[in-house]
Design a protein around this motif. Structure first.
Motif, PDB file in Angstrom:
ATOM      1  N   GLU A  94       0.831  -1.198   0.000  1.00 28.09           N
ATOM      2  CA  GLU A  94       0.000   0.000   0.000  1.00 28.09           C
ATOM      3  C   GLU A  94       0.869   1.252   0.000  1.00 28.09           C
ATOM      4  OE1 GLU A  94      -0.949   0.632   4.778  1.00 28.09           O
ATOM      5  OE2 GLU A  94      -2.580   0.271   3.370  1.00 28.09           O
ATOM      6  N   GLY A  95       0.296   2.348  -0.502  1.00 26.77           N
ATOM      7  CA  GLY A  95       1.066   3.566  -0.675  1.00 26.77           C
ATOM      8  C   GLY A  95       1.866   3.457  -1.946  1.00 26.77           C
ATOM      9  N   SER A  96       2.868   4.280  -2.088  1.00 22.70           N
ATOM     10  CA  SER A  96       3.719   4.251  -3.268  1.00 22.70           C
ATOM     11  C   SER A  96       2.853   4.292  -4.522  1.00 22.70           C
ATOM     12  CB  SER A  96       4.601   2.997  -3.231  1.00 22.70           C
ATOM     13  OG  SER A  96       5.452   2.938  -4.346  1.00 22.70           O
ATOM     14  N   THR A  97       3.096   3.403  -5.464  1.00 28.71           N
ATOM     15  CA  THR A  97       2.341   3.429  -6.724  1.00 28.71           C
ATOM     16  C   THR A  97       1.260   2.354  -6.769  1.00 28.71           C
ATOM     17  OG1 THR A  97       3.922   1.952  -7.801  1.00 28.71           O
ATOM     18  CG2 THR A  97       4.349   4.309  -7.951  1.00 28.71           C
ATOM     19  N   PHE A  98       1.080   1.598  -5.688  1.00 29.18           N
ATOM     20  CA  PHE A  98       0.119   0.498  -5.691  1.00 29.18           C
ATOM     21  C   PHE A  98      -1.231   0.921  -5.120  1.00 29.18           C
ATOM     22  CE2 PHE A  98       4.203  -1.623  -5.812  1.00 29.18           C
ATOM     23  CZ  PHE A  98       3.996  -2.634  -6.725  1.00 29.18           C
ATOM     24  N   MET A  99      -2.288   0.306  -5.683  1.00 30.77           N
ATOM     25  CA  MET A  99      -3.632   0.572  -5.186  1.00 30.77           C
ATOM     26  C   MET A  99      -4.509  -0.646  -5.434  1.00 30.77           C
ATOM     27  SD  MET A  99      -6.350   3.557  -6.219  1.00 30.77           S
ATOM     28  CE  MET A  99      -8.049   3.437  -5.643  1.00 30.77           C
ATOM     29  N   ARG A 100      -5.292  -1.007  -4.450  1.00 31.48           N
ATOM     30  CA  ARG A 100      -6.272  -2.076  -4.620  1.00 31.48           C
ATOM     31  C   ARG A 100      -7.502  -1.473  -5.278  1.00 31.48           C
ATOM     32  NH1 ARG A 100      -7.452  -6.797  -0.174  1.00 31.48           N
ATOM     33  NH2 ARG A 100      -8.830  -8.086  -1.439  1.00 31.48           N
ATOM     34  N   VAL A 101      -7.767  -1.859  -6.523  1.00 26.36           N
ATOM     35  CA  VAL A 101      -8.823  -1.219  -7.294  1.00 26.36           C
ATOM     36  C   VAL A 101     -10.147  -1.978  -7.239  1.00 26.36           C
ATOM     37  CG1 VAL A 101      -7.197  -0.068  -8.824  1.00 26.36           C
ATOM     38  CG2 VAL A 101      -8.080  -2.332  -9.436  1.00 26.36           C
ATOM     39  N   ASN A 102     -10.109  -3.220  -6.762  1.00 28.05           N
ATOM     40  CA  ASN A 102     -11.331  -3.978  -6.493  1.00 28.05           C
ATOM     41  C   ASN A 102     -10.963  -5.050  -5.472  1.00 28.05           C
ATOM     42  OD1 ASN A 102     -10.382  -6.381  -7.879  1.00 28.05           O
ATOM     43  ND2 ASN A 102     -10.917  -5.397  -9.806  1.00 28.05           N
ATOM     44  N   ARG A 103     -11.900  -5.901  -5.118  1.00 33.30           N
ATOM     45  CA  ARG A 103     -11.620  -6.856  -4.046  1.00 33.30           C
ATOM     46  C   ARG A 103     -10.609  -7.913  -4.442  1.00 33.30           C
ATOM     47  NH1 ARG A 103     -14.375 -11.685  -4.532  1.00 33.30           N
ATOM     48  NH2 ARG A 103     -15.949 -11.809  -6.169  1.00 33.30           N
ATOM     49  N   SER A 104     -10.287  -8.015  -5.736  1.00 34.88           N
ATOM     50  CA  SER A 104      -9.437  -9.110  -6.201  1.00 34.88           C
ATOM     51  C   SER A 104      -8.095  -8.682  -6.776  1.00 34.88           C
ATOM     52  CB  SER A 104     -10.170  -9.935  -7.278  1.00 34.88           C
ATOM     53  OG  SER A 104     -11.363 -10.474  -6.769  1.00 34.88           O
ATOM     54  N   VAL A 105      -7.869  -7.364  -6.961  1.00 32.19           N
ATOM     55  CA  VAL A 105      -6.670  -6.946  -7.686  1.00 32.19           C
ATOM     56  C   VAL A 105      -6.015  -5.723  -7.048  1.00 32.19           C
ATOM     57  CG1 VAL A 105      -5.700  -6.328  -9.936  1.00 32.19           C
ATOM     58  CG2 VAL A 105      -7.774  -7.723  -9.834  1.00 32.19           C
ATOM     59  N   ILE A 106      -4.694  -5.804  -6.880  1.00 37.70           N
ATOM     60  CA  ILE A 106      -3.863  -4.654  -6.544  1.00 37.70           C
ATOM     61  C   ILE A 106      -3.069  -4.297  -7.797  1.00 37.70           C
ATOM     62  CG2 ILE A 106      -1.929  -3.804  -5.157  1.00 37.70           C
ATOM     63  CD1 ILE A 106      -2.760  -5.763  -2.973  1.00 37.70           C
ATOM     64  N   VAL A 107      -3.101  -3.032  -8.199  1.00 41.96           N
ATOM     65  CA  VAL A 107      -2.470  -2.597  -9.451  1.00 41.96           C
ATOM     66  C   VAL A 107      -1.325  -1.632  -9.158  1.00 41.96           C
ATOM     67  CG1 VAL A 107      -2.854  -1.179 -11.512  1.00 41.96           C
ATOM     68  CG2 VAL A 107      -4.507  -2.930 -10.889  1.00 41.96           C
ATOM     69  N   ASN A 108      -0.249  -1.779  -9.940  1.00 53.65           N
ATOM     70  CA  ASN A 108       0.819  -0.785  -9.929  1.00 53.65           C
ATOM     71  C   ASN A 108       0.412   0.299 -10.923  1.00 53.65           C
ATOM     72  OD1 ASN A 108       3.144   0.752 -10.201  1.00 53.65           O
ATOM     73  ND2 ASN A 108       4.513  -1.007 -10.050  1.00 53.65           N
ATOM     74  N   LEU A 109       0.071   1.472 -10.425  1.00 48.79           N
ATOM     75  CA  LEU A 109      -0.480   2.530 -11.276  1.00 48.79           C
ATOM     76  C   LEU A 109       0.519   3.027 -12.312  1.00 48.79           C
ATOM     77  CD1 LEU A 109      -2.466   4.583  -8.607  1.00 48.79           C
ATOM     78  CD2 LEU A 109      -3.283   2.736 -10.083  1.00 48.79           C
ATOM     79  N   ASP A 110       1.804   2.770 -12.122  1.00 51.10           N
ATOM     80  CA  ASP A 110       2.804   3.187 -13.104  1.00 51.10           C
ATOM     81  C   ASP A 110       2.639   2.457 -14.434  1.00 51.10           C
ATOM     82  OD1 ASP A 110       4.030   5.067 -11.551  1.00 51.10           O
ATOM     83  OD2 ASP A 110       5.733   3.805 -10.973  1.00 51.10           O
ATOM     84  N   TYR A 111       1.930   1.324 -14.421  1.00 51.88           N
ATOM     85  CA  TYR A 111       1.795   0.529 -15.633  1.00 51.88           C
ATOM     86  C   TYR A 111       0.394   0.614 -16.241  1.00 51.88           C
ATOM     87  CZ  TYR A 111       6.259  -1.273 -14.105  1.00 51.88           C
ATOM     88  OH  TYR A 111       7.571  -1.372 -13.711  1.00 51.88           O
TER      89      TYR A 111
END
Length: 244
Positions: free
Chosen positions: A190-207
């Motif tokens: 959590e923090g940095s460039t990562f975000m949990r966008v739904n209950r099943s996936v954490i995404v690196n927003l840089d990509y």
């Protein structure tokens, strides 16, 4: 041409799927068929393939356990099973698709369409100029059945839930299956460039390369993956994506 492997403990099931894939011989070639998951573990790395058609219910080792034992792999997974008792959302989080036996030819064609799109996106990603990765970037330890993988956090594209496992997609286009839940990794990322966008996936927003509007919206990532965004996460996501 798509290169495929079939793993099904029933000879009848693997033979029938191979027969149906012959109708798409201009698009897919079956490189090998395994009816024993232990044998598959020994020899699957001898092949370079794009997709594994994987049965779920097998004696001694189910499909999920097979992937965990495999540890790291770089192909897509399409589950082929006679059972619909599994939560489709959980399966689809990692699998490219989920086909019920007997496999419907139209559903198989749709799965191959999705597969060709994903393979094409991965090929472009492999040839593209990737974002620079800092030498001092933090790493995360991922314990698997074959050992502990040390991965730089900024090399992680996304993490997806698969039943009680977590699947890490990394920049070398491989996947790593870890027998821990997504929640156990959320705090580490959590923090940095990562975000949990739904209950099943954490995404690196840089990509993230595209955001498509919708109830929650959809993210398209650099490797061609499309991730649905929870409506509850939409405002927070847009603020992070488009913050000045």
């Amino acid at each position: 041409m798509i290169r495929a492997i079939i793993l099904d403990d029933e000879v009848k099931g693997s033979t029938l799927l191979q027969h149906k894939l012959k109708n798409f011989s201009d698009r897919v070639c079956v490189e090998a068929i395994f009816n024993d998951p232990q044998e598959a573990l020994k020899h699957i790395r001898d092949y370079t393939v794009d997709v594994l058609f994987l049965d779920v219910e097998m004696p001694l080792m189910n499909g999920f356990q097979f992937l965990e034992q495999l540890g790291q792999f770089d192909f897509e997974v399409i589950f082929v099973t006679a059972y619909n008792m599994y939560t489709l959302d959980a399966l689809r989080a990692d699998a490219l698709d989920y086909l019920l036996k007997p496999v419907d030819p139209e559903e198989l064609a749709k799965a191959l369409d999705k597969l060709e799109k994903r393979v094409s996106a991965k090929a472009k990603l492999a040839l593209s100029e990737l974002p620079a990765v800092g030498a001092s970037s933090q790493r995360i330890a991922l314990p698997t059945a074959e050992g502990i993988h040390l991965i730089k956090k900024d090399e992680i594209l996304r993490v997806e839930a698969m039943s009680n496992y977590s699947v890490f997609y990394v920049m070398n286009l491989s996947k790593i299956i870890v027998s821990k839940t997504l929640k156990e990794f959320e705090q580490q990322l959590e923090g940095s460039t990562f975000m949990r966008v739904n209950r099943s996936v954490i995404v690196n927003l840089d990509y993230v390369i595209k955001y498509r509007k919708g109830d929650g919206g959809t993210l398209e990532l650099l490797d061609g993956a499309e991730i649905e965004v929870s409506p509850m996460k939409k405002i927070q996501l847009l603020e992070r994506l488009f913050a000045s």
